[in-house]
Design an enzyme around this catalytic site. Sequence first.
Site, PDB file in Angstrom:
ATOM      1  N   SER A   1       0.803  -1.231   0.000  1.00  0.00           N
ATOM      2  CA  SER A   1       0.000   0.000   0.000  1.00  0.00           C
ATOM      3  C   SER A   1       0.831   1.273   0.000  1.00  0.00           C
ATOM      4  CB  SER A   1      -0.945   0.017   1.200  1.00  0.00           C
ATOM      5  OG  SER A   1      -1.788  -1.105   1.123  1.00  0.00           O
TER       6      SER A   1
ATOM      7  N   HIS B   1     -15.380   0.346   2.540  1.00  0.00           N
ATOM      8  CA  HIS B   1     -15.173   1.672   3.098  1.00  0.00           C
ATOM      9  C   HIS B   1     -16.304   2.627   2.787  1.00  0.00           C
ATOM     10  CE1 HIS B   1     -10.954   0.180   3.054  1.00  0.00           C
ATOM     11  NE2 HIS B   1     -10.914   0.840   4.201  1.00  0.00           N
TER      12      HIS B   1
ATOM     13  N   CYS C   1      -7.792   2.299   1.032  1.00  0.00           N
ATOM     14  CA  CYS C   1      -8.859   1.559   0.358  1.00  0.00           C
ATOM     15  C   CYS C   1      -8.356   0.950  -0.956  1.00  0.00           C
ATOM     16  CB  CYS C   1     -10.037   2.482   0.075  1.00  0.00           C
ATOM     17  SG  CYS C   1     -11.309   1.641  -0.877  1.00  0.00           S
TER      18      CYS C   1
END
Lengths: 619, 367
Positions: free
Chosen positions: A322, A365, A378
């Site tokens: 991420s 989310h 996300c």
Amino acid sequence: MGKYLQTADTDWYKQRLIRVMLCVAGAFFILLLRLFYLQVVQGQELRRLSENNCIRLQSTDASRGMIFDRNGILLVDNRPAFDLSIILKDAKPVDRTIEKLAKLIEVPVSELMKKIEHNKGILSYKPILLKQDIGRDALAAVDVRKFDLPGIVVNVKPRRHYIKRQSAAHLIGYLSEISSDELKSGKHPECKGGDFIGKFGVEKVFERFLKGKQGGRQVEVNVMGQVVKVLKTVDALPGQNIYLTIDYILQKKAEALLEGAAGAVVAMDPETGDILVMASSPSFDQNAFVDGMSHKQWESLISNPLRPMANKAVQGEYPPASTFKIVTAIAGLEEGVIDENTTMHCPGYYKYGNRIYRCWRRGGHGSVDIVKALSQSCDVFFYQVGQKLGVDRLAFYAKACGLGSATGINLDDEAEGLIPTSAWKKRRTGISWQGGETLSVAIGQGYDLSTPLQMLVLTSALANGGTGYKPLILKSVKTVDGDIVIQSKRQIIGRLPAGKKTLAIVKKGLWEVVNSPKGTGRIAHIKGIDISGKTGTAQVVGRTNDPHLSEKDIPDHFKDHAWFVSYAPSVDPQIAVAVLVEHGGHGSTAAAPIAREIIRTYLEKDEYVRQLKAEISKQ
Amino acid sequence: MFDRRFVKYFDWGLLGLTFLIGILGLVTLYSAVTSATPTPQKTLYFKQMIWYCAGMTGMVLSFLVNYKSLYRWAPAIYVVCILLLIYVLIMGKYVGGARRWLVLGPISIQPSELVKIAVIISLARYYSKFSDTRGFTLRELFTPLILTAIPFILIVKQPDLGTAMVVVLIAGFMTVFVKIERRSFLCIVSACTITGPLVWFLLKGYQKKRILTFINPDRDPLGAGYHIIQSKIAIGSGMIFGKGYLKGTQNALSFLPEQHTDFIFSVLAEEWGFVGSVVMLFLFLMLIIWGLNIAYRCRDPFGTILAVGITAMMFWQIFINIGMAMGLMPIVGVTLPFISYGGSSIVSIMVCVGLLMSISMRRFLFE
């Protein structure tokens, strides 16, 4: 033609040739005189000197330059070590001398004889090393009885000493005996067998500063091989001292935090590129290389699955996970695929073709914009951004951010990481790029690979407003007298492919990671210090994706790698930190606290100064 | 083609002298390569014998060539040799920090040895064409300067300072022989005395140091200075009658560096003493006087100057090599003709002897 201009004729040449012959005869007469002087006048004396091959050379080693941290804390110096050698020609009878010596230094005779046997081809007047680094007691014993030990020589040699055991071992590297291959390579013209050279890290890269220049003495020895007269001395030139950019206080902290885990911590001053911390865990004992280690010790070092010999900060390649979303966000914003108002819905998964791509958060989310997508990491949001960009546009931005190529840090074997493009895959595997793969790549999985150092340089650039600085490990080189030889200057290696507005949006996202109640990195929040960051959790290849398996049931080596990249303070940042913990699980729990503590140590100035003073007063 | 006069006018004396020195050389080399511990290099000795055979062939060939035709061929020979030098700089074999060797299958040759002969021939051509009793003026010396400077620079680049210096010294010897015009000579001398200190002033510290060490090896007691001491000990310890063949200890214990090439005279002097060394010196002197005598009796300026140039080359190499071994000269890698190990050196010196023979004999022939 003038009147005195005559063609040279035979007679003229003859005249000149007579003179030439006289000159030649004169020159030979000089040689004859010199020969007479050497062989007749000085003959007796020179014969005496030749009888015992009395004139010998002894080398004196230069003391190697010391290594300090940025604040002048001494990390590496030299200590005197005493080596025992034997000169066979002088040590007659050899057997008896060895027997006596063996008793004195408490080493089996066979071991000493083996050394002599091993050096059989060596010239008899050249010393053979019997035992390195004998203790002070053995030294005293040998010294007292030196007249009883013909041909035994004690040499004082400076020996490398790594003061902070195991600290920054990968960065500093180590010294070790030169190998026969290195001798043959011609890269070390001044070295001979038995010399120590830098083999790794700073010791190797800055060998030319550290080394100094060997000196020596021309001596006359007696029949016992003992020096009776020093004819000439050439002083050894000590090596130059090196000041690294690392901050030992932080380095020590990082190593303590990594204790027991495999991973790396790197930190940098975002305004200069100075590397403040470079820790790789587990570490190793550099002194063992200097003292010489057994085959078994070496085997265990290199067969250790946690790879203690690898500098994971620059050589370790991991999926950026991420943390890569920073790149995807920049690309999306710059390409106009999204803007700050674009919202998407995250139900917890994204359907592409007939496959389901999950968000890390099963429940989804809900409605997300770019800032929320970054702060809550996300996946579904970034799947879609990635899909709209396509792999090649994404790769263009990733490469412009410095990923997929070496940062150029002055260390050996830096890994380049990998940023895939469709052409690359076709070339590599022969199979065309699949659209679904773009989704994985957009969240830093799939083929994406990067080193902690690359992520640090990227984070630093983001922190300072877009400028990529070359990571520096050398602050300055000084002579023994303290004169500056080299002073490093910051070097720009790139600029983030992002405008002011984009940077502001991404930075806001990173700020919320730590500072919003739902941010994935809120564990890094400290009162009084404003930190921004991004978590990452990199899936380990080979792991079975069984959703029923709970986190603690997963065997350690299949656990995810934990990432956290961060900088602080969020405005006018002074430090950027990248943390990677192998198989640490979640970035938020395993990596973020480490970064937080390093930032705290650096930015809580009172405590920092206290520790620095304590460390300096220890010297 | 064969002429009975070949036998009658052949220079048997020169051949005999060459053989004598050659045999002494092989005998000395045998000692230098066999008694050295720990690794005797006997193969070098047999290689040298093979080189001598090759050299002999070269000698015969160059003797058969009418030296006068070299006048015509001089530019071609020069250009080929310079091209070889350039080639070796780019493609040559890298040995011990220098690019001197050209590898041709199993053998390697040093083009710098051949270049010496090429320079001699070219200068002989130029000087014999323009020589007059007034001597050469500065302007007239420009061509010889260029002819010498090109190979000099190329050889310095290898780097092989010794051979480069020999090239300059040979050229200098020949130039002084054909005379430099008085005023030009004064100009050269005064220019040198003025620019010398100026250049010295401009040199950097370490460069000055290197030059000083070169001139006086004592300044480098761990390197060149040490070698000189060991060489002097070897020579001196030979005393009057020497230690006996194959009994030289300095040689045997490898205290001498490069004992089969640069320092071979030390081996000879150690084992044969003053008596043997004087005989060797005498033979060398004979050879040089013989060469000059050939020049003396030659009735053609080109032949005369060519013979002087060849003799100059022998003289400088002998003088520098022996002077260096005895501590009279800076240490430069210059081989001792006929004695030192080295294929290119042997072949080129034998070719030179062949040329001398050619000049010597053809003074009787009218062609």
